[in-house]
Design a protein around this motif. Structure first.
Motif, PDB file in Angstrom:
ATOM      1  N   TRP A   1       0.534  -1.875  -0.379  1.00 15.55           N
ATOM      2  CA  TRP A   1       0.164  -0.291  -0.131  1.00 15.55           C
ATOM      3  C   TRP A   1       0.711   1.576  -0.322  1.00 15.55           C
ATOM      4  CZ3 TRP A   1      -4.969  -1.130   3.551  1.00 15.55           C
ATOM      5  CH2 TRP A   1      -5.429  -2.445   3.259  1.00 15.55           C
TER       6      TRP A   1
ATOM      7  N   TRP B   1       0.283   3.866  -2.967  1.00 18.99           N
ATOM      8  CA  TRP B   1       0.847   5.097  -2.662  1.00 18.99           C
ATOM      9  C   TRP B   1       0.844   6.061  -2.889  1.00 18.99           C
ATOM     10  CZ3 TRP B   1       2.922   8.801   0.482  1.00 18.99           C
ATOM     11  CH2 TRP B   1       2.047  10.196   0.496  1.00 18.99           C
TER      12      TRP B   1
ATOM     13  N   TRP C   1      -7.965   3.444   1.942  1.00 20.03           N
ATOM     14  CA  TRP C   1      -8.755   3.346   2.512  1.00 20.03           C
ATOM     15  C   TRP C   1      -9.967   2.510   2.617  1.00 20.03           C
ATOM     16  CZ3 TRP C   1     -13.288   5.166   4.280  1.00 20.03           C
ATOM     17  CH2 TRP C   1     -13.629   5.247   6.473  1.00 20.03           C
TER      18      TRP C   1
ATOM     19  N   GLU D   1     -11.110  -1.212   3.038  1.00 22.62           N
ATOM     20  CA  GLU D   1     -12.974  -1.404   4.432  1.00 22.62           C
ATOM     21  C   GLU D   1     -13.568  -1.967   3.113  1.00 22.62           C
ATOM     22  OE1 GLU D   1     -13.548  -0.329   7.501  1.00 22.62           O
ATOM     23  OE2 GLU D   1     -11.450  -0.214   7.625  1.00 22.62           O
TER      24      GLU D   1
ATOM     25  N   SER E   1      -3.592  -5.167   4.935  1.00 19.70           N
ATOM     26  CA  SER E   1      -2.750  -4.596   4.437  1.00 19.70           C
ATOM     27  C   SER E   1      -1.484  -5.201   4.016  1.00 19.70           C
ATOM     28  CB  SER E   1      -2.033  -3.147   5.029  1.00 19.70           C
ATOM     29  OG  SER E   1      -0.424  -2.480   4.661  1.00 19.70           O
TER      30      SER E   1
END
Length: 147
Positions: A35, A39, A134, A138, A144
């Motif tokens: 992640w 990002w 996120w 979710e 992660s």
């Protein structure tokens, strides 16, 4: 290679090209990519794509009187007035799906100092990608993976 694809898609998405990096990002979340790196590469690509918009914006005054130029003098004047209302802080909203690319273009037209431009745009873009990560995690129940 996958991170490079994400970088290039995010870069294109920040320009006037039709690209949607969030779709690729969401797919990669479910495929055990880091992640952090997702990002990082998405934020970097999207921020640099916005820098291209800023560079283009800085060239507007050279071409605004050409017959082929797509924006009228009145439209430019209105864009400058709107930008001046909130100033360079409006670049934090450069992540918006509608109007975000225009904000970065106008930031270039208004000649926001490059360091301020990059920092403000990167904060906005990075926050957006963190939120997308996120949200997708979710919704999908993804956990992660380690960096």
């Amino acid at each position: 290679m996958a991170y490079l694809t994400l970088f290039l898609t995010a870069f294109a998405a920040a320009t006037l090209l039709p690209a949607y990096s969030e779709i690729l990002l969401g797919t990669m979340i479910s495929q055990d990519y880091s992640w952090w790196w997702l990002w990082f590469w998405a934020t970097l690509g999207n921020t640099l794509g916005s820098v291209v918009n800023g560079v283009i914006g800085r060239q507007v005054d050279r071409f605004k009187h050409k017959r082929w130029f797509p924006v009228s003098e009145l439209q430019l004047h209105k864009a400058r007035n709107r930008f001046n209302r909130y100033g360079q802080w409006s670049l934090l909203m450069g992540w918006l799906p509608l109007g975000g690319d225009a904000l970065t273009l106008v930031g270039g037209i208004m000649r926001v100092p490059w360091l301020n431009f990059v920092i403000l745009v990167a904060i906005g873009k990075g926050t957006r990608y963190a939120f997308v990560l996120w949200l997708v995690a979710e919704a999908s129940g993804a956990s992660s993976p380690s960096p």
